[in-house]
Design a protein around this motif. Sequence first.
Motif, PDB file in Angstrom:
ATOM      1  N   GLY A 102       3.134  -2.270  -9.862  1.00 46.27           N
ATOM      2  CA  GLY A 102       3.920  -2.204  -8.629  1.00 46.27           C
ATOM      3  C   GLY A 102       4.650  -0.899  -8.384  1.00 46.27           C
ATOM      4  O   GLY A 102       4.450  -0.248  -7.364  1.00 46.27           O
ATOM      5  N   VAL A 103       5.510  -0.510  -9.335  1.00 49.18           N
ATOM      6  CA  VAL A 103       6.307   0.708  -9.130  1.00 49.18           C
ATOM      7  C   VAL A 103       5.406   1.933  -9.159  1.00 49.18           C
ATOM      8  O   VAL A 103       5.606   2.881  -8.411  1.00 49.18           O
ATOM      9  CB  VAL A 103       7.393   0.821 -10.213  1.00 49.18           C
ATOM     10  N   LEU A 104       4.413   1.862 -10.024  1.00 47.75           N
ATOM     11  CA  LEU A 104       3.520   3.008 -10.189  1.00 47.75           C
ATOM     12  C   LEU A 104       2.788   3.306  -8.883  1.00 47.75           C
ATOM     13  O   LEU A 104       2.637   4.469  -8.501  1.00 47.75           O
ATOM     14  CB  LEU A 104       2.531   2.711 -11.318  1.00 47.75           C
ATOM     15  N   ILE A 105       2.367   2.244  -8.170  1.00 50.89           N
ATOM     16  CA  ILE A 105       1.671   2.454  -6.888  1.00 50.89           C
ATOM     17  C   ILE A 105       2.534   3.287  -5.957  1.00 50.89           C
ATOM     18  O   ILE A 105       2.068   4.257  -5.364  1.00 50.89           O
ATOM     19  CB  ILE A 105       1.350   1.109  -6.200  1.00 50.89           C
ATOM     20  N   LEU A 161      -2.460   4.187   6.234  1.00 49.63           N
ATOM     21  CA  LEU A 161      -1.589   3.750   5.139  1.00 49.63           C
ATOM     22  C   LEU A 161      -2.308   2.736   4.255  1.00 49.63           C
ATOM     23  O   LEU A 161      -2.220   2.786   3.029  1.00 49.63           O
ATOM     24  CB  LEU A 161      -0.303   3.129   5.688  1.00 49.63           C
ATOM     25  N   SER A 162      -3.020   1.798   4.897  1.00 45.68           N
ATOM     26  CA  SER A 162      -3.749   0.798   4.112  1.00 45.68           C
ATOM     27  C   SER A 162      -4.825   1.453   3.258  1.00 45.68           C
ATOM     28  O   SER A 162      -4.997   1.104   2.084  1.00 45.68           O
ATOM     29  CB  SER A 162      -4.406  -0.239   5.031  1.00 45.68           C
ATOM     30  N   LEU A 163      -5.547   2.404   3.846  1.00 44.81           N
ATOM     31  CA  LEU A 163      -6.650   3.062   3.116  1.00 44.81           C
ATOM     32  C   LEU A 163      -6.118   3.833   1.913  1.00 44.81           C
ATOM     33  O   LEU A 163      -6.642   3.721   0.802  1.00 44.81           O
ATOM     34  CB  LEU A 163      -7.399   4.007   4.056  1.00 44.81           C
ATOM     35  N   VAL A 164      -5.062   4.636   2.141  1.00 47.61           N
ATOM     36  CA  VAL A 164      -4.536   5.459   1.057  1.00 47.61           C
ATOM     37  C   VAL A 164      -3.879   4.571  -0.002  1.00 47.61           C
ATOM     38  O   VAL A 164      -4.054   4.780  -1.205  1.00 47.61           O
ATOM     39  CB  VAL A 164      -3.532   6.495   1.607  1.00 47.61           C
ATOM     40  N   GLY A 165      -3.158   3.556   0.480  1.00 44.97           N
ATOM     41  CA  GLY A 165      -2.514   2.644  -0.471  1.00 44.97           C
ATOM     42  C   GLY A 165      -3.528   1.931  -1.341  1.00 44.97           C
ATOM     43  O   GLY A 165      -3.268   1.679  -2.525  1.00 44.97           O
ATOM     44  N   ALA A 166      -4.684   1.616  -0.757  1.00 41.46           N
ATOM     45  CA  ALA A 166      -5.704   0.911  -1.528  1.00 41.46           C
ATOM     46  C   ALA A 166      -6.208   1.756  -2.700  1.00 41.46           C
ATOM     47  O   ALA A 166      -6.596   1.218  -3.736  1.00 41.46           O
ATOM     48  CB  ALA A 166      -6.868   0.511  -0.630  1.00 41.46           C
ATOM     49  N   ILE A 167      -6.193   3.091  -2.532  1.00 41.44           N
ATOM     50  CA  ILE A 167      -6.588   3.955  -3.658  1.00 41.44           C
ATOM     51  C   ILE A 167      -5.619   3.734  -4.811  1.00 41.44           C
ATOM     52  O   ILE A 167      -6.018   3.543  -5.964  1.00 41.44           O
ATOM     53  CB  ILE A 167      -6.594   5.442  -3.239  1.00 41.44           C
ATOM     54  N   GLY A 168      -4.321   3.743  -4.483  1.00 38.51           N
ATOM     55  CA  GLY A 168      -3.313   3.515  -5.520  1.00 38.51           C
ATOM     56  C   GLY A 168      -3.467   2.140  -6.139  1.00 38.51           C
ATOM     57  O   GLY A 168      -3.380   1.981  -7.361  1.00 38.51           O
ATOM     58  N   ALA A 169      -3.720   1.130  -5.296  1.00 39.08           N
ATOM     59  CA  ALA A 169      -3.879  -0.226  -5.807  1.00 39.08           C
ATOM     60  C   ALA A 169      -5.083  -0.317  -6.738  1.00 39.08           C
ATOM     61  O   ALA A 169      -5.036  -0.969  -7.781  1.00 39.08           O
ATOM     62  CB  ALA A 169      -4.033  -1.205  -4.654  1.00 39.08           C
ATOM     63  N   ALA A 170      -6.163   0.378  -6.360  1.00 42.54           N
ATOM     64  CA  ALA A 170      -7.375   0.329  -7.181  1.00 42.54           C
ATOM     65  C   ALA A 170      -7.149   1.024  -8.516  1.00 42.54           C
ATOM     66  O   ALA A 170      -7.663   0.584  -9.551  1.00 42.54           O
ATOM     67  CB  ALA A 170      -8.541   0.976  -6.441  1.00 42.54           C
ATOM     68  N   LEU A 180       4.819   5.369  -6.645  1.00 46.63           N
ATOM     69  CA  LEU A 180       4.912   6.737  -7.149  1.00 46.63           C
ATOM     70  C   LEU A 180       3.651   7.535  -6.796  1.00 46.63           C
ATOM     71  O   LEU A 180       3.716   8.707  -6.456  1.00 46.63           O
ATOM     72  CB  LEU A 180       5.090   6.668  -8.663  1.00 46.63           C
ATOM     73  N   LEU A 181       2.497   6.878  -6.883  1.00 42.98           N
ATOM     74  CA  LEU A 181       1.242   7.579  -6.638  1.00 42.98           C
ATOM     75  C   LEU A 181       0.997   7.788  -5.153  1.00 42.98           C
ATOM     76  O   LEU A 181       0.455   8.802  -4.729  1.00 42.98           O
ATOM     77  CB  LEU A 181       0.064   6.784  -7.206  1.00 42.98           C
ATOM     78  N   VAL A 182       1.410   6.782  -4.365  1.00 44.83           N
ATOM     79  CA  VAL A 182       0.936   6.738  -2.981  1.00 44.83           C
ATOM     80  C   VAL A 182       1.930   7.366  -2.003  1.00 44.83           C
ATOM     81  O   VAL A 182       1.532   7.994  -1.024  1.00 44.83           O
ATOM     82  CB  VAL A 182       0.630   5.273  -2.612  1.00 44.83           C
ATOM     83  N   LEU A 183       3.234   7.258  -2.297  1.00 45.29           N
ATOM     84  CA  LEU A 183       4.221   7.755  -1.333  1.00 45.29           C
ATOM     85  C   LEU A 183       4.030   9.235  -0.982  1.00 45.29           C
ATOM     86  O   LEU A 183       4.120   9.583   0.198  1.00 45.29           O
ATOM     87  CB  LEU A 183       5.640   7.500  -1.842  1.00 45.29           C
ATOM     88  N   PRO A 184       3.743  10.117  -1.966  1.00 45.08           N
ATOM     89  CA  PRO A 184       3.538  11.515  -1.560  1.00 45.08           C
ATOM     90  C   PRO A 184       2.402  11.674  -0.558  1.00 45.08           C
ATOM     91  O   PRO A 184       2.478  12.506   0.337  1.00 45.08           O
ATOM     92  CB  PRO A 184       3.185  12.217  -2.872  1.00 45.08           C
ATOM     93  N   LEU A 185       1.376  10.824  -0.707  1.00 42.87           N
ATOM     94  CA  LEU A 185       0.227  10.940   0.192  1.00 42.87           C
ATOM     95  C   LEU A 185       0.530  10.337   1.564  1.00 42.87           C
ATOM     96  O   LEU A 185      -0.183  10.613   2.533  1.00 42.87           O
ATOM     97  CB  LEU A 185      -0.984  10.245  -0.430  1.00 42.87           C
TER      98      LEU A 185
END
Lengths: 250, 229
Positions: B166-169, B148-157, B171-176
């Motif tokens: 914030g909200v956009l992350i 979760l941290s690894l995939v979330g970091a892609i969204g954060a980056a 949206l991008l990360v939850l499907p993954l």
Amino acid sequence: MADKKWMPRWFYQLASPRWCYDITGKLLPIFAIAAVVMLVAGAVWALVFAPADYQQGNSFRIIYIHVPASILAQSCYMLMAVAGAIGLIWKMKVADMVAKSCAPIGATIAILSLATGAIWGKPTWGSWWVWDARLTSMLILFFLYLGIIALNSAIENAQTAAQSTAVLALVGLVNIPIIKYSVDWWNTLHQPATFTLTERPAMPSEMWVPLLVMVIGFYCFFAVAMMLRLRNEIIQRERRSSWVRDLITG
Amino acid sequence: MVSEYKVDGPFLGALKRDLLLSYRRKSDLVNPLIFFLMVATLFPLGVSPDPGFLADVAPGVVWVAALLATLLSMDSLFRSDFEDGTLEQMLLSPQPLYMVVLAKVLAHWMLTGLPLTLLAPLLGVMLFLPADGMSGLVISLLLGTPTLSLVGAIGAALTVGLRKGGVLISLLVLPLYIPVLIFGSAAVQGAVTGLPLGGYFAILGAMLSLGLVMAPLAIGAALRISVSG
């Protein structure tokens, strides 16, 4: 200079927005006619002349819209990811524009696939929606499209937006095999793949030939929608160049 | 001959720095944990306090809460570094970005994922999760939260350059996140019903391995794009 004779001239000329605009202008009517002919002929054939299924009766006929839409939604994602990667690696503007044009079309086609699946599910399974592997992974694909559209519209600089969405599209690529094989990996309600390239379909040819026609028709339709969006994008992105001005002013 | 180039140099350096920085800002550390507890508290209040029902939904509830708590802390991963210019220096430095990014994600996991995992049995007890499920819960979280941290970091980056990321992350990360959620909560369900868990842990481990190899590349590329744009 490297010898590039193996690569046809038109191929690398596609990288030029102006040339791409011209060639899509010529191809557009061809694909439009092909799409209309294929879709009309395929739909009439599929909905009127194809025999009814021995188990599902006439309700199976939605397969002729559902299956092409599902295949296309995934192909569109692949195209978006590949075009994004090309844009990311070779900084090719046209590839970025192709990738950007893919997302809204893909999202729409994914909705079509989900909706027709729900309509098919009601008479066959008795419910509009089932939380099974393939339906859920298709829904995830739809969410991925939405995320990509959202990211693209959130970033103002066109080049940064294209690069960022390309990275996201490549990361989301892991979902494609999950959708593809979900029916084989998990034993769920959804029936296995209707079509494979390597084997003869199990259904009689009167049933699968119209399906093939519909699939090709959908791809032609996609090409038309894609080229329309792409041309729009090219004009907008290149609005400061002289050839676009000449084009507008005539 | 002394080798001048050490791969672990930037890794340990970045790790120490991030841990120290968050140690000095303790509220950021505790917030995801409080959020985790609160989400889990909302379910008995909002759905049903019946122990039998709660025991059924506990694996999913704990996993969803962990996922949301991770997501909540994601936005700040690169934000302060981006704002004070440290991120730019990291990108410019000759050290391998892969290692620096991996260290930052590891630090993030040690500060969110690991405490969440340690806190999870408490939530399990609060939600009447049978004692058999506890080991499955802890191990699946241990394997799943780094992913979760690894995939979330892609969204954060990808969103670090945007003012409202914030909200956009989410949206991008939850499907993954969905595959991790599916196999994580399935492992806990399996532990409760006494099924063999090897397969679930293997898949979670495979996702983590893939994430460890691929995600830092995507994070690095995304950071370069965000900073240059």
